[in-house]
Design a protein around this motif. Structure first.
Motif, mmCIF file in Angstrom:
data_model
loop_
_atom_site.group_PDB
_atom_site.id
_atom_site.type_symbol
_atom_site.label_atom_id
_atom_site.label_comp_id
_atom_site.label_asym_id
_atom_site.label_seq_id
_atom_site.Cartn_x
_atom_site.Cartn_y
_atom_site.Cartn_z
ATOM 1 N N THR A 177 52.505 51.946 -2.963
ATOM 2 C CA THR A 177 53.053 52.959 -3.769
ATOM 3 C C THR A 177 53.495 52.431 -5.234
ATOM 4 O O THR A 177 53.759 51.117 -5.399
ATOM 5 C CB THR A 177 54.250 53.637 -3.323
ATOM 6 O OG1 THR A 177 55.237 52.737 -3.157
ATOM 7 C CG2 THR A 177 53.983 54.257 -1.930
ATOM 8 N N LEU A 178 53.639 53.321 -6.126
ATOM 9 C CA LEU A 178 54.303 52.895 -7.362
ATOM 10 C C LEU A 178 55.769 52.298 -7.454
ATOM 11 O O LEU A 178 55.959 51.348 -7.926
ATOM 12 C CB LEU A 178 54.198 54.200 -8.296
ATOM 13 C CG LEU A 178 54.388 53.807 -9.885
ATOM 14 C CD1 LEU A 178 53.526 52.727 -10.334
ATOM 15 C CD2 LEU A 178 54.273 54.928 -10.725
ATOM 16 N N GLU A 179 56.318 52.659 -6.310
ATOM 17 C CA GLU A 179 57.794 52.104 -6.180
ATOM 18 C C GLU A 179 57.409 50.822 -5.533
ATOM 19 O O GLU A 179 58.436 49.880 -5.975
ATOM 20 C CB GLU A 179 58.552 52.973 -5.106
ATOM 21 C CG GLU A 179 59.065 54.323 -5.711
ATOM 22 C CD GLU A 179 59.826 54.014 -7.046
ATOM 23 O OE1 GLU A 179 60.742 53.361 -7.050
ATOM 24 O OE2 GLU A 179 59.403 54.754 -8.064
ATOM 25 N N ASP A 180 56.576 50.361 -4.593
ATOM 26 C CA ASP A 180 56.304 49.032 -4.173
ATOM 27 C C ASP A 180 55.968 48.151 -5.416
ATOM 28 O O ASP A 180 56.409 47.111 -5.580
ATOM 29 C CB ASP A 180 55.151 49.122 -3.255
ATOM 30 C CG ASP A 180 55.443 49.575 -1.967
ATOM 31 O OD1 ASP A 180 56.535 49.840 -1.365
ATOM 32 O OD2 ASP A 180 54.467 50.204 -1.384
ATOM 33 N N GLY A 218 47.170 56.737 -7.887
ATOM 34 C CA GLY A 218 48.555 56.621 -8.430
ATOM 35 C C GLY A 218 48.834 55.763 -9.446
ATOM 36 O O GLY A 218 49.791 55.435 -9.824
ATOM 37 N N PHE A 219 47.791 54.643 -9.636
ATOM 38 C CA PHE A 219 48.030 53.713 -10.386
ATOM 39 C C PHE A 219 47.040 53.719 -11.649
ATOM 40 O O PHE A 219 46.616 52.713 -12.662
ATOM 41 C CB PHE A 219 47.531 52.451 -9.757
ATOM 42 C CG PHE A 219 48.630 51.909 -8.721
ATOM 43 C CD1 PHE A 219 49.620 51.251 -9.333
ATOM 44 C CD2 PHE A 219 48.563 52.370 -7.510
ATOM 45 C CE1 PHE A 219 50.650 50.713 -8.217
ATOM 46 C CE2 PHE A 219 49.823 51.943 -6.638
ATOM 47 C CZ PHE A 219 50.528 51.188 -6.929
ATOM 48 N N GLN A 275 42.773 45.466 -7.275
ATOM 49 C CA GLN A 275 42.962 46.524 -6.113
ATOM 50 C C GLN A 275 43.538 47.636 -6.191
ATOM 51 O O GLN A 275 43.231 48.734 -6.161
ATOM 52 C CB GLN A 275 43.452 45.732 -4.697
ATOM 53 C CG GLN A 275 43.124 46.139 -3.397
ATOM 54 C CD GLN A 275 41.992 46.349 -2.977
ATOM 55 O OE1 GLN A 275 41.032 45.383 -3.279
ATOM 56 N NE2 GLN A 275 41.528 47.398 -2.323
ATOM 57 N N LEU A 276 44.588 47.363 -6.944
ATOM 58 C CA LEU A 276 45.554 48.763 -7.385
ATOM 59 C C LEU A 276 44.910 49.515 -8.297
ATOM 60 O O LEU A 276 44.971 50.506 -8.333
ATOM 61 C CB LEU A 276 46.886 48.405 -7.730
ATOM 62 C CG LEU A 276 47.895 47.593 -6.685
ATOM 63 C CD1 LEU A 276 49.039 47.218 -7.193
ATOM 64 C CD2 LEU A 276 47.996 48.508 -5.468
ATOM 65 N N SER A 277 44.001 49.006 -9.175
ATOM 66 C CA SER A 277 43.357 49.777 -10.368
ATOM 67 C C SER A 277 42.360 50.785 -9.640
ATOM 68 O O SER A 277 41.872 51.822 -10.424
ATOM 69 C CB SER A 277 42.566 48.946 -11.350
ATOM 70 O OG SER A 277 41.596 48.373 -10.520
ATOM 71 N N LYS A 278 42.167 50.507 -8.192
ATOM 72 C CA LYS A 278 41.352 51.437 -7.649
ATOM 73 C C LYS A 278 42.014 52.279 -6.657
ATOM 74 O O LYS A 278 41.548 53.082 -5.917
ATOM 75 C CB LYS A 278 40.276 50.436 -6.753
ATOM 76 C CG LYS A 278 39.256 49.790 -7.417
ATOM 77 C CD LYS A 278 38.427 49.083 -6.490
ATOM 78 C CE LYS A 278 38.195 47.596 -6.848
ATOM 79 N NZ LYS A 278 37.529 46.873 -5.640
ATOM 80 N N THR A 279 43.534 52.089 -6.626
ATOM 81 C CA THR A 279 44.208 52.990 -5.680
ATOM 82 C C THR A 279 44.843 54.127 -6.345
ATOM 83 O O THR A 279 45.202 54.104 -7.569
ATOM 84 C CB THR A 279 45.281 52.077 -5.222
ATOM 85 O OG1 THR A 279 44.585 50.989 -4.623
ATOM 86 C CG2 THR A 279 46.142 52.876 -4.310
#
Length: 183
Positions: free
Chosen positions: A32-35, A129-130, A123-127
């Protein structure tokens, strides 16, 4: 080779850092964004308290061979803090390096996080919320990540004598311990 020695002797610290930052969630797309804010904040505190000390402890020889002017990450992670609306803060304890070998060991931890950070950013750019996250810190070397890591390892392996391996390891363990305890 000191880079292999470090990898073997800091594996438990690396695993603890991955656990602390819930890294497995990155790859199953539950991060998550919080993580992400937690990982950025903790890395910010690590860099705030170590980067200048490391760089100022290294001789001109290392400054040139490692291209330290291209390796500063504190200004990049400060951009990430601002974009995530996180406040700059200080850690509750200090980080110290006693000599150049310890500085190189601490730098091993930072450069290794950059290598892993590149994977995290992709990886996060494909998730979900990011979409609006810029990844200044984790994407700092862009397509040169592999080249920068290879340069770092080569300088380390060519310049550090075997009798100094324990000091280099001490620096890496000190920074890992700091990283794992600042949040």
């Amino acid at each position: 080779m000191v880079s292999e020695y470090l990898k073997q002797n800091t594996a438990e610290f690396h695993d603890a850092a991955e656990k602390l930052f819930s890294s497995q969630k990155i790859f199953n797309k539950t991060f998550t964004l919080e993580d992400y804010k937690k990982i950025i904040n903790t890395n910010y505190l690590m860099l705030l308290h170590s980067e200048n000390k490391i760089f100022s402890t290294l001789s001109d020889k290392f400054s040139d061979k490692l291209h330290l002017n291209k390796r500063a990450k504190l200004p990049l992670i400060e951009k990430d803090l601002a974009s995530l609306a996180l406040k700059n803060q200080t850690a509750s304890h200090d980080f110290e390096v006693n000599n150049e070998n310890e500085a190189l060991g601490a730098m091993y931890v930072i450069e290794g996080s950059t290598l892993g950070g590149n994977v995290i950013a992709k990886q996060l750019s494909k998730t979900e919320g990011f979409d609006d996250v810029t990844f200044n810190f984790f994407g700092c070397y862009q397509e040169n990540t592999g080249v920068m890591w290879k340069n770092f390892k080569e300088v380390l392996d060519n310049e550090v004598a075997e009798e100094n391996y324990s000091e280099v390891l001490s620096g890496a363990k000190k920074l890992y311990t700091f990283l794992l305890s600042v949040n």
